[in-house]
Design a protein around this motif. Structure first.
Motif, PDB file in Angstrom:
ATOM      1  N   ILE A 107     -34.154  37.772 -16.483  1.00  0.00           N
ATOM      2  CA  ILE A 107     -34.392  39.078 -15.860  1.00  0.00           C
ATOM      3  C   ILE A 107     -35.235  38.933 -14.585  1.00  0.00           C
ATOM      4  N   ILE A 108     -36.133  37.955 -14.578  1.00  0.00           N
ATOM      5  CA  ILE A 108     -36.989  37.809 -13.394  1.00  0.00           C
ATOM      6  C   ILE A 108     -36.192  37.227 -12.230  1.00  0.00           C
ATOM      7  N   ASP A 109     -35.393  36.198 -12.503  1.00  0.00           N
ATOM      8  CA  ASP A 109     -34.483  35.690 -11.464  1.00  0.00           C
ATOM      9  C   ASP A 109     -33.592  36.807 -10.943  1.00  0.00           C
ATOM     10  N   THR A 110     -33.086  37.628 -11.847  1.00  0.00           N
ATOM     11  CA  THR A 110     -32.159  38.683 -11.434  1.00  0.00           C
ATOM     12  C   THR A 110     -32.843  39.647 -10.473  1.00  0.00           C
ATOM     13  N   ILE A 111     -34.070  40.053 -10.806  1.00  0.00           N
ATOM     14  CA  ILE A 111     -34.783  40.974  -9.920  1.00  0.00           C
ATOM     15  C   ILE A 111     -35.175  40.265  -8.613  1.00  0.00           C
ATOM     16  N   ASN A 112     -35.714  39.053  -8.741  1.00  0.00           N
ATOM     17  CA  ASN A 112     -36.266  38.367  -7.566  1.00  0.00           C
ATOM     18  C   ASN A 112     -35.216  37.751  -6.654  1.00  0.00           C
ATOM     19  N   GLU A 113     -34.112  37.306  -7.248  1.00  0.00           N
ATOM     20  CA  GLU A 113     -33.148  36.547  -6.453  1.00  0.00           C
ATOM     21  C   GLU A 113     -31.818  37.263  -6.272  1.00  0.00           C
ATOM     22  N   SER A 114     -31.335  37.923  -7.323  1.00  0.00           N
ATOM     23  CA  SER A 114     -29.965  38.442  -7.250  1.00  0.00           C
ATOM     24  C   SER A 114     -29.886  39.884  -6.759  1.00  0.00           C
ATOM     25  N   LEU A 115     -30.886  40.689  -7.087  1.00  0.00           N
ATOM     26  CA  LEU A 115     -30.811  42.115  -6.727  1.00  0.00           C
ATOM     27  C   LEU A 115     -31.622  42.437  -5.478  1.00  0.00           C
ATOM     28  N   THR A 116     -31.838  41.434  -4.648  1.00  0.00           N
ATOM     29  CA  THR A 116     -32.698  41.627  -3.473  1.00  0.00           C
ATOM     30  C   THR A 116     -32.135  42.641  -2.484  1.00  0.00           C
ATOM     31  N   ALA A 117     -30.843  42.939  -2.586  1.00  0.00           N
ATOM     32  CA  ALA A 117     -30.246  43.921  -1.675  1.00  0.00           C
ATOM     33  C   ALA A 117     -30.537  45.350  -2.114  1.00  0.00           C
ATOM     34  N   ASN A 118     -31.141  45.514  -3.291  1.00  0.00           N
ATOM     35  CA  ASN A 118     -31.290  46.834  -3.908  1.00  0.00           C
ATOM     36  C   ASN A 118     -32.707  47.401  -3.837  1.00  0.00           C
ATOM     37  N   LYS A 119     -32.785  48.712  -3.783  1.00  0.00           N
ATOM     38  CA  LYS A 119     -33.986  49.398  -4.253  1.00  0.00           C
ATOM     39  C   LYS A 119     -33.765  49.640  -5.733  1.00  0.00           C
ATOM     40  N   ILE A 120     -34.648  49.132  -6.564  1.00  0.00           N
ATOM     41  CA  ILE A 120     -34.493  49.389  -7.993  1.00  0.00           C
ATOM     42  C   ILE A 120     -35.123  50.738  -8.299  1.00  0.00           C
ATOM     43  N   LYS A 121     -34.381  51.568  -9.016  1.00  0.00           N
ATOM     44  CA  LYS A 121     -34.814  52.939  -9.272  1.00  0.00           C
ATOM     45  C   LYS A 121     -35.356  53.096 -10.687  1.00  0.00           C
ATOM     46  N   GLU A 122     -34.889  52.263 -11.580  1.00  0.00           N
ATOM     47  CA  GLU A 122     -35.192  52.499 -12.992  1.00  0.00           C
ATOM     48  C   GLU A 122     -34.921  51.234 -13.807  1.00  0.00           C
ATOM     49  N   ILE A 123     -35.787  50.975 -14.781  1.00  0.00           N
ATOM     50  CA  ILE A 123     -35.559  49.901 -15.751  1.00  0.00           C
ATOM     51  C   ILE A 123     -35.805  50.475 -17.134  1.00  0.00           C
ATOM     52  N   VAL A 124     -34.874  50.231 -18.051  1.00  0.00           N
ATOM     53  CA  VAL A 124     -35.043  50.643 -19.442  1.00  0.00           C
ATOM     54  C   VAL A 124     -34.737  49.424 -20.295  1.00  0.00           C
ATOM     55  N   GLY A 125     -35.705  48.998 -21.087  1.00  0.00           N
ATOM     56  CA  GLY A 125     -35.477  47.750 -21.813  1.00  0.00           C
ATOM     57  C   GLY A 125     -35.871  47.789 -23.270  1.00  0.00           C
ATOM     58  N   ILE A 126     -35.166  46.989 -24.050  1.00  0.00           N
ATOM     59  CA  ILE A 126     -35.593  46.630 -25.399  1.00  0.00           C
ATOM     60  C   ILE A 126     -36.150  45.227 -25.243  1.00  0.00           C
ATOM     61  N   LYS A 175     -45.023  43.181 -20.888  1.00  0.00           N
ATOM     62  CA  LYS A 175     -43.772  42.777 -20.243  1.00  0.00           C
ATOM     63  C   LYS A 175     -43.310  43.838 -19.240  1.00  0.00           C
ATOM     64  N   LEU A 176     -43.468  45.102 -19.615  1.00  0.00           N
ATOM     65  CA  LEU A 176     -43.079  46.173 -18.694  1.00  0.00           C
ATOM     66  C   LEU A 176     -43.925  46.112 -17.424  1.00  0.00           C
ATOM     67  N   GLY A 177     -45.198  45.790 -17.586  1.00  0.00           N
ATOM     68  CA  GLY A 177     -46.067  45.662 -16.411  1.00  0.00           C
ATOM     69  C   GLY A 177     -45.565  44.579 -15.464  1.00  0.00           C
ATOM     70  N   ILE A 178     -45.143  43.444 -16.019  1.00  0.00           N
ATOM     71  CA  ILE A 178     -44.628  42.346 -15.185  1.00  0.00           C
ATOM     72  C   ILE A 178     -43.344  42.773 -14.476  1.00  0.00           C
ATOM     73  N   LEU A 179     -42.427  43.373 -15.223  1.00  0.00           N
ATOM     74  CA  LEU A 179     -41.164  43.802 -14.606  1.00  0.00           C
ATOM     75  C   LEU A 179     -41.411  44.827 -13.502  1.00  0.00           C
ATOM     76  N   THR A 180     -42.336  45.744 -13.761  1.00  0.00           N
ATOM     77  CA  THR A 180     -42.618  46.789 -12.778  1.00  0.00           C
ATOM     78  C   THR A 180     -43.191  46.196 -11.500  1.00  0.00           C
ATOM     79  N   SER A 181     -44.092  45.238 -11.648  1.00  0.00           N
ATOM     80  CA  SER A 181     -44.695  44.675 -10.431  1.00  0.00           C
ATOM     81  C   SER A 181     -43.631  43.972  -9.601  1.00  0.00           C
ATOM     82  N   LEU A 182     -42.665  43.315 -10.255  1.00  0.00           N
ATOM     83  CA  LEU A 182     -41.615  42.629  -9.509  1.00  0.00           C
ATOM     84  C   LEU A 182     -40.608  43.599  -8.904  1.00  0.00           C
ATOM     85  N   ALA A 183     -40.189  44.575  -9.694  1.00  0.00           N
ATOM     86  CA  ALA A 183     -39.099  45.451  -9.250  1.00  0.00           C
ATOM     87  C   ALA A 183     -39.574  46.503  -8.257  1.00  0.00           C
ATOM     88  N   PHE A 184     -40.824  46.927  -8.392  1.00  0.00           N
ATOM     89  CA  PHE A 184     -41.308  48.015  -7.540  1.00  0.00           C
ATOM     90  C   PHE A 184     -42.381  47.554  -6.565  1.00  0.00           C
TER      91      PHE A 184
END
Lengths: 429, 429
Positions: A138-157, A205-214
Motif C-alpha cells: 500500500i505504501i509503494d502504491t501511494i508513494n510510487e504508483s498513484l503519484t498522478a492523483n490527488k487522493i480523496k479518501e482511504i477506507v481500510g480493513i 496504521k491510519l496515521g501513517i497512510l494519512t501522512s503519505l496520502a495527504f
C-alpha cells in the motif's frame, strides 16, 4: 556479482520470515537486486535461544555496537518492534550512513517525523512498507504508483485480528469472547488484545497512510477510535437482517481541506467491495481523482507476507545502488485541520432495550425527528415480555444530531438502555 | 523548479486523460516529480479536429519529426495505439535518447522484446504500466513491490468489456447480444468487438504479465484462448444454481517449471475473491511464495484511470532524474515450456441437449467414468418434452479426458448436442 552485508535487529516472527525469504528465493533476489545479500549480524536479546532458522556461527549477537559500528554493514533491518530502543538504533544506523528498513508501525506512526527527518539529513533511505498492512504494497502504491492523483479518501480493513474475530462472529455465529479466544489460540491475537481489539493498532496504521496520502502530519491521539469489544451477537444478527456486515474500518476523507479521520466498527452492505474481506485478510480501498476506486487485498500479517514487504524494501534500496543522496525536493508536511466527530456525516444503527408499552416508538421517533434525524428502517419484535429490543437505522445525518438524540432518548422512562450505536457506511463509489 | 518538455503521440481517449491530469493535479505532480512538466508537442492525424482539452497554440502537430528530432523533448508518451507506426516512433525516440511511456498493450505484447531491447541498448527508460489493467498498478506491483517473491500464479479479470457484459448477463439476466449492444452504447465495446469478446485483448495482457512475473518471453499465439460469445443465458442460470458466477479469466500458473497459460470463461464460486468484481472493473489476483494471495482491483480502462498510470510513469522517470544508464543487471528472459491444454487440470461444466428417453443419463455417465471423469453434480429437469437439458459438473480431471468424453458422448444417438463446456475453478487459496 556485487555483494552487500546487511544486519537484522530482531529475530522474532518477521525477522525469521526475512531470513527464510532471503534463503528460499536467493537466486531471484540476486537477479533483481543486482547484489548477493549476506546477513552479517542479527541482534537478539538471548543468543542461546533456539531459532526457527539456521543461522551461521557468529552471526547472532546481543551487542548493537557490533552492527551499528560496523562500517561494512550497509543496510539495517529493524524488526524488533516497539519504540525503545528501536528508534535509537535506527537513528544511530542512519547517522552512520546505513540505509534502514523497518516493519515498525508504532515507531513510524509516533516518531516518523524524527526518523524521516534524520534519513533526509543523512541522505540515506528509510523504507517502511511492512509497517502497514503486512504484505500489501500500500505504501509503494501511494508513494510510487498513484503519484498522478490527488487522493480523496482511504477506507481500510487494516487490523487482521479484529477482522478474524468479526468474521467468526458473522459467518459462524460466535460471540465476541469465543471468537477472541479462538483468535488467541490461532496466534492472531495477543494475550493482552487491547491494542488490536480497541483499535489502537489501526489508528497507528491510519496515521501513517494519512501522512503519505495527504502529505500531512497526523497526531495519532487526535484520531477518533472505537474498538469492537462492544459488538454483540445480536448486532451481527440485525446487520444480517438489514443486508450489512460489520467491519472495523479505518477511514480518512478530505472534505474542503479538512481531514475526517476515524477508526470504528461499521456496517457496510454485503455488496461493498470490502464486505468479502474475511478472516485475517486486510484490504485498503482508495479513491484517487484520476484512478477512481482502487482496492488492494492481501495478508496483513504473518512472517512471510510481512517479510515479503521487508525484503522488497531491501531490494529497492539495492536497485538504487544504495546511493547516499540529499533529496532535491523535500516536501514539507503541512498540518491539516481535523474534523470534529460531531460534524461527521453517517448513517447510524441504534439498538435499545425499551419497555414494551404503547407509545415508546412514538416518543423515540419524535426525539429523532426533533434532532433532524430521519429514520430509514425500524425493527421491533414484541414477544409479550416486559422489555423488548428496538432497532433503528437512520438516513445520513450529523453525528452531533445523533449524540443529542441519544442523550434525550436515554432520559425517557420507557427506555431501559441504549445498547449500541454503530455507524453505517455505503462506501466510496 | 526544474522544467522538462514532453510530447504526446496521440490525443485520443488516453492522451486527453493525460492532459487533464497534468493540468488538474499540476501542483501535486510538480512536488512529487521535482519538475514542471510542459507538454511541448502533441502528434495528431488531423490538426483541425475539435478537442476535449485546451491545448496552447503551436502544440498540436501532424509531423512526427517535430517531436522525434527535437532534442529539447526528453520524454515521449505514446498513446496512439496499434503497432504501426507506434513502434517505429518509439524506437526512433529511444535512439534519440528520449525516455518513452506507452499505454500500448499490443506493441508491448507482440514487439516488447525489440522495444525493451532498444531501451536497454540506449540506456533510456521504457515504461508501460498503463498497458495492462488501466489504472491498476499491476506492473509496478510485480516489478517493484513483489521482488522478494517467486510468483506462482496469476488469475485476472483484465478485460473490462467482457466483464461488463457478463455482469449484465448475471445480475440483470440480459442475453449476450443485448448486453453487448449496451456495452457498445456505453462506449465499453467497440463497433467490432472481436478483440475484447473473443479474448484477444486479455491474451495480450496475460502475455505481458507472464513475461514480467515469470521472466519469460511469451508468444501470444501460443496462449489458449476462448471468448464469451458462446455463453448463453441458460449457462448463467445453471451457474447461479450451482453457486457460481461466470468470469472471463486470464490464468497463468507455473507447475514444475512448465507454464500453464489460458484465457477462457470460467465458473468460480460466488465466494471467490474475484466473484464480486463487476461491471467494467478489472482485478488481478496473484500468488507469491512469500506474500501469499494478493489482489488488486480497480478501473481497467477510461481516460483518467489509464492516464493515472501514464502520468505515474512520467513522474517515476522524473524522480529518477531522467538518468541515461546502462542497466547493470540485464535479466535475460528464458523461454519456458508451455503446457499442452490436454494436460490442464480443471473441473468442468457440461451442458447437453439429449432425448428424454430412459438410459441416456447412464450412457453418458458410463462414458465419463471410462475416461476417468468423476461427476460432482448433475441436473436434469424433465418436462415431458422430446428433448431435455442435462448438465454435469465434474470433479477435477485432465482436459484430455474431457475431450475424449465429449467426442464419445456426441456419438450417442440419444444425445442431440453438447451445447457448452465451461471450466470451473476453485481459485487460488
Amino acid at each position: 556479482m556485487k555483494k552487500v552485508k546487511i544486519a537484522l535487529l530482531g529475530l522474532g516472527n518477521v525477522g525469521t520470515g526475512v531470513c527464510k525469504i532471503l534463503n528460499t528465493n536467493k537466486e531471484e533476489i540476486r537477479n533483481r537486486a543486482g547484489y548477493d545479500i549476506e546477513i552479517a549480524k542479527i541482534l537478539v536479546r538471548d543468543v542461546n535461544k533456539k531459532r526457527d532458522v539456521n543461522v551461521p556461527e557468529g552471526v547472532i549477537t546481543a551487542s548493537p555496537e557490533e552492527i551499528l559500528d560496523d562500517e561494512s554493514i550497509k543496510i539495517v533491518v529493524e524488526v524488533m518492534g516497539g519504540t525503545d530502543p528501536a528508534k535509537d538504533y535506527m537513528i544511530r544506523a542512519m547517522k552512520a550512513k546505513k540505509h534502514v528498513v523497518t516493519a515498525n508501525k508504532l515507531a513510524i506512526a509516533t516518531l516518523g517525523d524524527e526518523l524521516i527527518g534524520t534519513a533526509k539529513e543523512e541522505g540515506v533511505m528509510l523504507k517502511y512498507e511492512a509497517s502497514v498492512a503486512g504484505g500489501i504494497p500500500i505504501i509503494d502504491t501511494i508513494n510510487e504508483s498513484l503519484t498522478a492523483n490527488k487522493i480523496k479518501e482511504i477506507v481500510g480493513i487494516i487490523n487482521g485480528t479484529t477482522n478474524y474475530i468479526l468474521t467468526k462472529m458473522y459467518l459462524e455465529n460466535m460471540d465476541f469472547e469465543t471468537a477472541l479466544k479462538e483468535a488467541q489460540e490461532m496466534g492472531y491475537a495477543e494475550a493482552d488484545p487491547t491494542s488490536d481489539v480497541e483499535g489502537y493498532d489501526a489508528v497507528y496504521k491510519l496515521g501513517i497512510l494519512t501522512s503519505l496520502a495527504f502529505g500531512t502530519k497526523v497526531d495519532s491521539d487526535l484520531i477518533y477510535r472505537e474498538g469492537i469489544s462492544n459488538i454483540k451477537s445480536i448486532d451481527i444478527e440485525y446487520a444480517k437482517e438489514f443486508g450489512y456486515v460489520i467491519k472495523l474500518l479505518a477511514i480518512v476523507k478530505e472534505i474542503d481541506n479538512v481531514l475526517e479521520l476515524r477508526v470504528h466498527p461499521t456496517m457496510i452492505s454485503t455488496r461493498h467491495p470490502l464486505a468479502n474481506v474475511n478472516d485475517s485478510f486486510n484490504a485498503v480501498l482508495l479513491k484517487g481523482n484520476a484512478v477512481g476506486d482502487l482496492m488492494l487485498y492481501g495478508r496483513g500479517a504473518g512472517d512471510l507476507p510481512t517479510g515479503s514487504a521487508v525484503v522488497g524494501d531491501i531490494i529497492s534500496i539495492l536497485k538504487d545502488n544504495m546511493e547516499i543522496k540529499n533529496e532535491v525536493n523535500k516536501i514539507e508536511l503541512s498540518a491539516k485541520q481535523i474534523n470534529n466527530m460531531e460534524n461527521t456525516e453517517s448513517q447510524y444503527y441504534i439498538r435499545a432495550t425499551v419497555k414494551d408499552v404503547p407509545g415508546v416508538l412514538g416518543e423515540i421517533s419524535a426525539i429523532l425527528g426533533n434532532n433532524n434525524v430521519s429514520v430509514l428502517s425500524v425493527i421491533q419484535k414484541s414477544k409479550g415480555q416486559e422489555f423488548v429490543t428496538i432497532v433503528f437505522v437512520t438516513h445520513k445525518t450529523l453525528e452531533g444530531n445523533i449524540n443529542k438524540s441519544i442523550s434525550a432518548i436515554e432520559q425517557l422512562s420507557s427506555v431501559q438502555k441504549i445498547e449500541n450505536v454503530i455507524r453505517v457506511e455505503n462506501g466510496i463509489k
